[in-house]
Design an enzyme around this catalytic site. Structure first.
Site, short mmCIF file in Angstrom:
data_model
loop_
_atom_site.label_atom_id
_atom_site.label_comp_id
_atom_site.label_asym_id
_atom_site.label_seq_id
_atom_site.Cartn_x
_atom_site.Cartn_y
_atom_site.Cartn_z
CD GLU A 262 4.61 12.89 -24.03
OE1 GLU A 262 5.44 12.36 -24.81
OE2 GLU A 262 3.50 13.31 -24.39
CG HIS B 224 -1.71 -1.63 3.23
ND1 HIS B 224 -1.23 -1.22 4.45
CD2 HIS B 224 -3.05 -1.42 3.27
CE1 HIS B 224 -2.24 -0.75 5.18
NE2 HIS B 224 -3.34 -0.87 4.48
CE LYS C 203 -4.40 3.63 12.95
NZ LYS C 203 -3.45 3.70 11.84
CG ASP D 110 2.22 -0.06 10.65
OD1 ASP D 110 1.63 -0.91 9.95
OD2 ASP D 110 1.67 0.99 11.02
CG ASP E 140 2.19 8.65 4.39
OD1 ASP E 140 2.98 9.59 4.19
OD2 ASP E 140 1.21 8.45 3.66
CB SER E 141 1.62 11.63 8.51
OG SER E 141 0.95 10.78 9.43
C1 R5P Z 1 -2.24 1.73 7.91
O1 R5P Z 1 -3.08 0.86 7.85
C2 R5P Z 1 -0.77 1.47 7.72
O2 R5P Z 1 -0.42 0.17 8.09
C3 R5P Z 1 0.06 2.49 8.48
O3 R5P Z 1 -0.22 2.33 9.87
C4 R5P Z 1 -0.27 3.89 8.07
O4 R5P Z 1 -0.20 4.01 6.66
C5 R5P Z 1 0.73 4.86 8.68
O5 R5P Z 1 0.37 6.14 8.29
P1 R5P Z 1 0.82 7.42 9.10
O6 R5P Z 1 2.31 7.31 9.34
O7 R5P Z 1 0.46 8.57 8.21
O8 R5P Z 1 0.06 7.46 10.40
#
Ligand code: R5P
Length: 311
Positions: free
Chosen positions: A36, A127, A191, A217, A221-222
């Site tokens: 906590e 976002h 995409k 962008d 993330d990944s």
């Molecule tokens: C999606 O709409 C975001 O703008 C990024 O393009 C997305 O989150 C990137 O994610 P990743 O690196 O996992 O492909």
């Protein structure tokens, strides 16, 4: 005004405090044995204009809870006004029902921040701009584009540049950056994502042959979106591909993916504290956003214009 910070990104908080020539408010944010969160503010904040810095990045739920509990502590300590400064707003990608019986978590998070007692919100490259409307309190959304444009201008010949959006949803962001780069031409990666967490590049809209491409962008993330887009651009004859991304989420094997990608460089900002792997990567560079946030904080406190920062 006073600046207080949660634990998610203390180096950024210290840089913002240094820009404002203020100390960070003396507070401890710690854990009990069962995890906590407990917050204690060790100085008087009654009647103060408080700016609370906390990105809700990984671990997203812990950092969000810390943000909410800090707001609660400030409210109960009679702060005059509380601005939640959330450079990276986690959960923002869940901004609509993606299917039947799914949540809109971005709205839930906005409700939680508001109900905890925040009076204002300050974030960077949300976002989607519409997320400002999820809050019923004033919300300022800063753009990293001026910081990125200055870096690009120092390193590239503007006449060679094409700004590329890695998906159709990012065109407005890409156009805004292109405008700052002598109206550089635009290209778009069409995409299609077949499954969550996977991305597939389909088509490049626009001419990228022999161009120095800058992918822009809000989130990496990944790294899948970015690395696939970079390869697709090179396949279409681009001379080089670099990426400028505001929030380096970089989960799982993202850094390794970037290191072995076709990108010459990935440039992120410090809205999220970079992991050791990201800091050690020779392919990833970080720009600081601290002066931009610091200046916006100063202007909010002075009740002067924030939007004019982007004129
Ligand atoms: C999606 O709409 C975001 O703008 C990024 O393009 C997305 O989150 C990137 O994610 P990743 O690196 O996992 O492909």
């Amino acid at each position: 005004m006073k600046i207080m910070a949660g634990n998610s990104n203390l180096p950024l908080a210290r840089s913002i405090a240094a820009y404002l020539e203020l100390p960070l408010t003396d507070a401890s944010v710690r854990r009990f044995a069962d995890e906590e969160i407990f917050v204690e503010i060790h100085e008087n904040v009654r009647g103060e204009d408080m700016f609370l810095l906390q990105s809700t990045s990984y671990p997203a739920n812990d950092n969000l809870m810390e943000l909410l509990i800090c707001i609660d502590a400030l409210r109960r300590a009679s702060a005059k006004r509380i601005t939640a400064v959330v450079p990276y707003m986690g959960y923002a990608r869940q901004d609509r029902k993606s299917g039947s019986r799914t949540p809109i978590s971005a709205k839930l998070v906005a409700n939680l921040i508001t109900q905890a007692g925040a009076n204002r919100v300050l974030s960077v490259d949300l976002h989607a701009g519409q997320i400002q409307g999820f809050f019923d309190i004033p919300t300022d959304n800063l753009f990293a584009a001026p910081v990125m444009a200055a870096d690009i201008q120092a390193r590239y010949n503007e006449a060679d540049l094409t700004v590329v959006s890695p998906d159709v949803g990012g065109v407005v962001r890409a156009r805004a950056l292109a405008k700052r780069l002598a109206n550089a031409p635009l290209a778009i990666v069409d995409k299609r994502r077949e499954r969550a967490g996977e991305s597939e590049v389909m088509n490049i809209i626009g001419d990228v042959k022999d161009r120095a491409c800058i992918l822009i962008d809000d989130i990496v993330d990944s790294g899948g979106t970015l690395c696939n887009a970079a390869q697709a651009l090179l396949d279409q004859g681009a001379k080089s591909v670099a990426a400028y991304i505001t929030h380096g989420v970089l989960s799982g094997g993202a850094v390794a993916r970037v290191n072995s990608s076709a990108l010459t460089e990935l440039v992120i900002t410090d809205t999220i504290l970079a992991t050791d792997a990201a800091q050690d990567s020779t392919r990833i560079r970080t720009l600081t956003i601290a002066p931009l946030i610091g200046e916006a904080v100063r202007r909010i406190s002075d009740e002067s214009s924030v939007s004019s920062l982007f004129d």
